[in-house]
Enzyme design. Sequence first.
Site, PDB file in Angstrom:
ATOM      1  N   GLY B 149       0.824  -1.195   0.000  1.00  0.00           N
ATOM      2  CA  GLY B 149       0.000   0.000   0.000  1.00  0.00           C
ATOM      3  C   GLY B 149       0.863   1.252   0.000  1.00  0.00           C
ATOM      4  N   CYS B 150       0.216   2.390  -0.234  1.00  0.00           N
ATOM      5  CA  CYS B 150       0.965   3.640  -0.367  1.00  0.00           C
ATOM      6  C   CYS B 150       1.557   4.059   0.980  1.00  0.00           C
ATOM      7  CB  CYS B 150       0.073   4.720  -0.954  1.00  0.00           C
ATOM      8  SG  CYS B 150      -1.533   4.911  -0.165  1.00  0.00           S
ATOM      9  N   TYR B 151       0.727   4.164   2.004  1.00  0.00           N
ATOM     10  CA  TYR B 151       1.264   4.514   3.315  1.00  0.00           C
ATOM     11  C   TYR B 151       2.317   3.492   3.778  1.00  0.00           C
ATOM     12  CZ  TYR B 151      -2.542   7.949   4.089  1.00  0.00           C
ATOM     13  OH  TYR B 151      -3.407   9.017   4.019  1.00  0.00           O
TER      14      TYR B 151
END
Lengths: 344, 344, 344, 344
Positions: B149-151
Amino acid sequence: MIKVGIVGGTGYTGVELLRLLAQHPEVEVEAITSRSEAGMRVCDMYPNLRGHYDDLAFSEPDPQRLGACDAVFFATPHGVAHALAGELLAQGTRVIDLSADFRLRDAEVWSEWYGQPHGAPELLDEAVYGLPEMHRERIRQARLIAVPGCYPTAVQLGLLPLLEAGLIDADHIIADCKSGVTGAGRGAKVPSLLAEASESMKAYGASGHRHLPEIRQGLGDAADRPVGLTFVPHLTPMIRGIHATLYGRLTTEPGDLQALFEQRFADESFVDVMPSGSHPETRSVKGANVCRLAVHRPAGSDTVVVLSVIDNLVKGASGQAVQNLNLMFGFTEDAGLAAPALMP
Amino acid sequence: MIKVGIVGGTGYTGVELLRLLAQHPEVEVEAITSRSEAGMRVCDMYPNLRGHYDDLAFSEPDPQRLGACDAVFFATPHGVAHALAGELLAQGTRVIDLSADFRLRDAEVWSEWYGQPHGAPELLDEAVYGLPEMHRERIRQARLIAVPGCYPTAVQLGLLPLLEAGLIDADHIIADCKSGVTGAGRGAKVPSLLAEASESMKAYGASGHRHLPEIRQGLGDAADRPVGLTFVPHLTPMIRGIHATLYGRLTTEPGDLQALFEQRFADESFVDVMPSGSHPETRSVKGANVCRLAVHRPAGSDTVVVLSVIDNLVKGASGQAVQNLNLMFGFTEDAGLAAPALMP
Amino acid sequence: MIKVGIVGGTGYTGVELLRLLAQHPEVEVEAITSRSEAGMRVCDMYPNLRGHYDDLAFSEPDPQRLGACDAVFFATPHGVAHALAGELLAQGTRVIDLSADFRLRDAEVWSEWYGQPHGAPELLDEAVYGLPEMHRERIRQARLIAVPGCYPTAVQLGLLPLLEAGLIDADHIIADCKSGVTGAGRGAKVPSLLAEASESMKAYGASGHRHLPEIRQGLGDAADRPVGLTFVPHLTPMIRGIHATLYGRLTTEPGDLQALFEQRFADESFVDVMPSGSHPETRSVKGANVCRLAVHRPAGSDTVVVLSVIDNLVKGASGQAVQNLNLMFGFTEDAGLAAPALMP
Amino acid sequence: MIKVGIVGGTGYTGVELLRLLAQHPEVEVEAITSRSEAGMRVCDMYPNLRGHYDDLAFSEPDPQRLGACDAVFFATPHGVAHALAGELLAQGTRVIDLSADFRLRDAEVWSEWYGQPHGAPELLDEAVYGLPEMHRERIRQARLIAVPGCYPTAVQLGLLPLLEAGLIDADHIIADCKSGVTGAGRGAKVPSLLAEASESMKAYGASGHRHLPEIRQGLGDAADRPVGLTFVPHLTPMIRGIHATLYGRLTTEPGDLQALFEQRFADESFVDVMPSGSHPETRSVKGANVCRLAVHRPAGSDTVVVLSVIDNLVKGASGQAVQNLNLMFGFTEDAGLAAPALMP
């Protein structure tokens, strides 16, 4: 009606004072000074004021004219109020300083962070830190007010309940703060250009920022002991607003945090404790003298998270200055400050 | 040239895959699926692609056509890859899943956070978590990739050096993260409107967010023990970009943190450790498959602060997916990913 | 590989040249000059270039070093190319000037609008106006190119078909243009601050702007007669992009306007005539060397409306400069210019 | 104190009415209706109203409760006021309709542009077009007001002086208009997302927009003859504000245009003719019920250019509605409308 002066009126806190005072039933702006723009009408620089102050022009700072005012606001870089405040106080004029000049009680700490000697240490004793939620009664009696900084306002209001109740580890507080670009002032600097600052996010001063000792002093007052604080400010692509995200480690089972916050601010008309589970948005305070708070405790964690939003130019500067004025002169505390935020 | 398919191509990670693959010398896009937009040309939805994919249209997902591809990207909501991945793998097609379906090794934890049973637990053993800076060799051999995921990407890259070296208290890590609005996807929701989300800042999911278990799993791998993490994501008024501000309390005197970070990523072409004292801006990675890092230790503090920025759609999603593809097929790791960020 | 130099590299067109040339297979950047920043690495000013030009630093302009390049770009304020171009041409170096120095054929008109004498009138005869869609063959042979301005590019491309076909009243053309703030350059000016320019829209130069004579000259070439033009530029709160909205009154029944536009640009790879009824968005060309056009004829009206969008830094400046370079050196016209726009 | 109701209060014009009326000394909001949100407190949807309307909740529309109000605002999609206005008028309640339902005098034209039969043609005769600068005396007497649209307000105020004086060619007027995104309403639509609409500019409705017949009707009244108008609206990446750029060809030597404009609006407190040479910014009217105008005549041209800015939600909708209310009930015209714009 009282007469007020504004020293250093070309910046954002100056024009914001004018915007707020245009709606104040008890105040007349007698003078606004600017060396660089003397002679220019304020509404030629700030066309939003056309129709409101059509005859008011920036003037050279004149201590006598300012001394004839009931109160004078300083919306200046640091150092200016040092030089003028004493002379005004001597004439019976009350001083409300939006700069950092009188925020730190310790002249040496001030000198360290601002890189110059303190210019008026003899006034520090009577300067009152103008956070009404902490010092309302002293503000009512004060002649000289140090209006809190923008970050310090957001951070202190969010942490007061926890520190006063002694619930968190005061040695390891974290304040991750995000500010709109008006926090950087109206100076013409490349990093503040729309082409540079929009569509981007960055931290600054991660290794140390001037608001750090001010926040530490205020939190220390609340905790009644020195505190350890990590404070990282960030630049956010918006005009106004501060969002402080505050982290404290619980040292004891805290009971009902929501109730704690609600009770602490039950009598405060400018602090709004949002319902449990809320995430306040900075836009909900745009143009308004309000701090909105929410308190969260993530599941399974001993860390409490407080979200605190203000408009840096209002509750973080000019609005809080007017709130102090209202207290000092016995006006209703929300005179000139009653309008809702502009949203959307 | 290999042939690839994209399942669920109407969202932002889908179009970003197309943008990046348009510059990839070894890849041809054979099919892009969308149930809702089947029949529409991709360049009619995304006019930036006019002149690049003039004949490519969204099609109904067809397992046989997808199974004829060498690799298939899933740019879908969670649950979709569960249903299709097995069938594609059985046909010899490699699967690169940008959704959360295979990121958590524990099907029960997945089920808890996503509110539904895990749809393909039998594939979890062979799924490889596609963070090349952690698992490059396993990625080269993988048939099924779970793109982080991005985070999680921004947080893990920023904390790996500290956790691997055992320098910080792994029970009390704080990740304060700020994301542009494309992180919320392309769905038509009121809070994502320009009129609602611009000129404002807010936290969300302060009490718990789906990326939390993913980050905890990755950080636990690095620390070789379970970690305690407080993770608060914020919505920032910009299109792209994540800024993670990471706080860890030092448990030992750490030595030269700058050198530690530089050495950890010395061989990584997509992780850029900025010079000491830097504050990376998200715009410096806009459109580029790069994570830029800076490490700070505020004076007199035992807390270390790491600043980590990525483009959520590139290193945080589609670019990282292409980087995985390059590793899996033996292409140069930066094929299709060599362009500098767009700045300003 | 050819060697190129860039004079005046600290502004937005300078860094944009570097970004585009980083992807160019036939070009090496030999020197980039800046008096004010000599000695600074370009990637310290523009961190998006880290990893791309790690050894390139700004240097004092040195005519000999520049003269050793095959081509030199001028990304300078007006007047600079006047002073240096002749010396470089004499050394056999080709000159591609992004400033206004050689755009107007008439030195007196230039002098009127720029408030100083023309510094190199002897070079005007051989300067070629670098709009490939008008002057491709002359560009191929040129030694000195005047790259068109940003507004002039958007306006001319949108009006060429109508003027060449003689369909509109050439005495009363209206060009209402909207530009992102990079059009104002990287100078530190208060009106360009995010706090001043965002959340607002304004016209400027409504009574006369320096691009007016350049546009008139180009439109006059297309119409083969002098034209009358009202040109009003506007500042828009975005980083990049120009949207030109063009109004012409039809003097004759025009037939199929859509077909007229499609045929005019059928062989142009960097002009995209959108389908009938389209409204091109500036973001669809962000970072790309493309002009997208749409032509509308409102019902019951004799006025034709053309919508024309470009990225002011690419097709409106640095991208067009590279396109000219490609033509001059016989490279494929889209070398270094093939990447799709960044969207969203 | 009078009692007012608001029908359809969840949209931007509804909340803006509440914001303005919170400062109105003579008005109490008795009811605000919404079928979809009945039961929800207004301050739960719009947290800027916390502390102002803490007990007010959306309710199902109830003609009796609304009929007990002195006035009712309609902040609804078209068609709703048609259905309810007659019933309210019959109960003695005055109606101020912010929708398009009663703006066009000709029911057939309305029906053409809105694609449905006009629902209350019998009321058209008594409906007054609520542009005080044109119809102040009729508004004072009116029972039913059609509040002008946002674009029509900006365009008409900018052109009235020229048309009333017969100075421009009324057959070929051009209005190039730029609007912030709140003009598109609060509906959840992909093109209105921050990720889609920011950092971009586009025209829409270039071939015909519903405000066209309304503007033509108003300009025709001013010119006392039918007018020909080309109107192209554009979407601008900002929340609030309309910038209308108006072009008219002079048919006669006009004399002093600045004086003409100043005289025309000398008695208008909500129209501000800026000094000669000005370029009004939309931010100068953000949140304020003001139209600022500037008139330009480019050198050597027979085209006059008028720049007109309003806040689309205030002078373009809710503020103008309150201004009408003030006139109808004999309040001072600026009651509730006296605050300066928020700038920056």
